[in-house]
Design a protein around this motif. Structure first.
Motif: not given
Length: 601
Positions: A155-158, A492-497, A502-508, A584-589
């Motif tokens: 799904v992410e690749g598509i 859409e929520e799955y793709l945001r998560l 993916a962003a968390a390891p890059r930030s670290a 709001e859900t996306a921000e809290l997640e």
């Protein structure tokens, strides 16, 4: 817009069938053309002729001088002795391809999990497919032709590929030809559609949703006699207009015509009618996963899974490859035993598992379809009507002449349809579908979805086909980091998560590089006791808020389902409220993930 390429009076004939007969088509700058039709009707043939990979028996192909045309065929042309890197970027110096933003984006989107120095000969079929697609996309083309590009993409690749194609060219430049059974992808990318059938090509404006609308309208205006096919498309139209709230395609003709078509159309699935049927067949208990976990060789695959599957539940399951989706389904089916927690099954549960291997057909490959059907039960009730197995097969796209065909000589799509029929005739009450859209064209997918609409049992679906997942299931869950979690916002929520993960390891990693580049700085300290307690308190608070938000989102979905479909202002207000809650859900997640990283550290 400038003409790029086209065909005039194209004709191509195979020994037993005329594929194209006097077809004239054109592609201009800015066109994004999706090509649909039944398997075997000539979609790929038309694409190969237009790109110069095949010659027509009659007619001619025209191309603008100096036109650069690239194509992804269904079989790759990779060199076995190449490395992945050389297959994609060739002999280009490293500083050149690493310094190219497009190449970096393609490598990140398609090959992030691959070793660039690995040999092509060591890759799986799906990995080879992604490498072939990456090799095409890193180059400059005026026209790109893609034949089933979403095969072997998750799904992410598509989603990544759709965004890449949307932004690859400037407005009104470049062109795309696309053959795919992925209807969400067609809707996300295409601005025009060609339907190939009976030797001709019918053009339509807009993406897949607009194509469905116009196709039904053309049938209505022409008083087409194919009542079954028309009703099926109207039913799909009703879902497109009333279903997934995230759908954004805007047809380019009067919406009043669409409203007239569906004003008397009942909901796609009558949940009030289906639920009692499912309860009667299943009883109140289906399968309960209670704090279940699975570990292999000391490695934890799933943990703390709490899932009480209800009679008539229709659930889609998402997750990256290797996340544990198959293990989860194995727990439900009873083929995998939990290493922690327990699984409780209802006494009347009968599970059927439609896998990708076509295992149900292994023992009957040399037999004719008619012989196999003769051994099945005489009737099957679907949509309140009694149908024979042969009538069910007809509903799934078989012709009567094909009943005498040996199973081994059927196409991939025909085998898939026969497999589904044999599974349903065994009367399971829990049906698990693992990538059921493989080998099926868009019409056959719609037929299968229509059949599943009237099936009253519990349905669990794993698929990378976003359209199918949203079409046949009422809720979605994800397997992420070994945990099973509800997705009130769907795909859409799955793709945001996944993007946040993916962003968390890059930030670290960026933080680590910053620390390393400042030798005088002190090493970062872990959380103090007070900070840890504060983080845990905030995490618990976010959990409570997310539960409340999920309830509010579910309530809005229910309001939208019950709302008068002609009240566009009311629906728009509900939609706006839903978007605000999802944001709001996306921000809290995202904050939940940040706190989790801190506490794990």
């Amino acid at each position: 817009m400038a003409h790029l390429l086209g065909g005039e009076n194209l004709r191509i004939e195979f020994p037993a069938k005329v594929i194209l007969d006097g077809v004239t088509v054109g592609v201009a700058d800015g066109d994004r053309v999706g090509i649909v039709g039944r398997n075997g009707d000539g979609k790929s043939t038309l694409m190969r002729i237009l790109t110069g990979r095949a010659e027509p028996d009659d007619g001619r192909v025209t191309r603008r001088g100096g036109l650069r045309v690239g194509m992804l065929a269904q079989t790759d042309e990779l060199t076995e002795s190449d490395t992945v890197r050389h297959a994609i970027v060739g002999d280009a110096p490293e500083h050149e391809w690493r310094g190219d933003a497009r190449i970096r984006d393609v490598l990140s989107g398609l090959t992030a999990d691959l070793d660039l120095e690995a040999g092509v000969s060591t890759l799986s079929g799906g990995q080879r497919r992604r490498v072939a697609l990456a090799r095409l996309l890193v180059q400059d083309w005026d026209v790109i032709a893609l034949d089933e590009p979403t095969n072997h993409l998750d799904v992410e690749g598509i989603a990544w590929l759709a965004e890449h194609l949307r932004t690859r060219w400037a407005a009104n430049t470049g062109a795309l030809l696309l053959v795919t059974h992925d209807r969400w992808f067609l809707d996300a990318v295409c601005t025009r559609m060609w339907e190939v059938h009976d030797g001709i090509v019918d053009p339509f404006e807009g993406g897949y949703a607009a194509y469905v609308l116009q196709r039904v309208e053309r049938q209505r205006q022409a008083a087409v006699a194919e009542e079954k096919r028309q009703n099926l498309m109207r039913k799909e139209l009703a879902w497109l207009r009333r279903g997934a709230p995230a759908r954004t395609s805007k047809p380019k003709f009067r919406i009043e015509a669409a409203n007239q078509l569906i004003e008397d159309e009942p909901p796609v699935r009558d949940s009030v009618q289906l639920a009692p049927l499912a309860t009667a067949r299943l009883g109140k208990d289906v399968v309960d996963l209670l704090d279940a976990g699975v570990s292999y060789d000391g490695r934890e695959i799933l943990r703390d899974v709490e899932w009480r599957i209800a009679p008539g539940e229709r659930t889609g399951i998402l997750g990256p490859n290797g996340a544990g989706k198959s293990t989860l389904l194995g727990l439900v089916a009873g083929t995998v035993e939990p290493t922690s927690g327990r699984v409780k099954r209802g006494k009347t549960v009968r599970v059927a598992y439609l896998d990708q291997r076509l295992a149900e057909l292994d023992a009957v490959m040399d037999r004719r379809v008619r012989e196999i059907l003769a051994e099945q039960r005489s009737t099957y009730v679907s949509g309140g009507k009694e149908l024979t197995p042969a009538q069910l097969l007809e509903r799934l796209g078989f012709r009567s002449s094909e009943l005498s065909t040996p199973v081994k000589d059927l196409s991939g799509g025909q085998k898939r349809r026969l497999q589904l029929l044999l599974v349903l005739l065994n009367e399971p009450n829990v049906l698990i579908l693992d990538e059921p859209s493989n080998d099926l064209d868009t019409d056959m997918l719609a037929a299968m979805e229509d059949l599943l609409d009237s099936w009253p049992g519990t349905l669990l679906v794993v698929s990378h086909d976003r359209y199918l997942l949203e079409r046949v299931t009422d809720q979605q869950y994800a397997v992420l980091d070994g945990r099973f979690r509800h997705l009130p916002g769907g795909v859409e929520e799955y793709l945001r998560l996944r993007a946040a993960q993916a962003a968390a390891p890059r930030s670290a990693a960026e933080g680590a590089r910053a620390v390393a580049s400042a030798p005088a700085a002190a090493a970062p300290a872990g959380l103090t006791g007070a900070e840890r307690r504060a983080a845990e308190k905030e995490l618990a608070s976010i959990d409570r808020k997310l539960q409340t938000l999920q309830q509010r989102i579910a309530a809005i979905h229910a309001d939208m389902a019950a709302h008068d479909s002609s009240d566009f202002a009311g629906l728009s207000a509900l939609n706006d409220a839903l978007r605000a809650l999802e944001a709001e859900t996306a921000e809290l997640e995202e904050r939940w993930l940040e706190l989790g990283e801190q506490l794990d550290g």
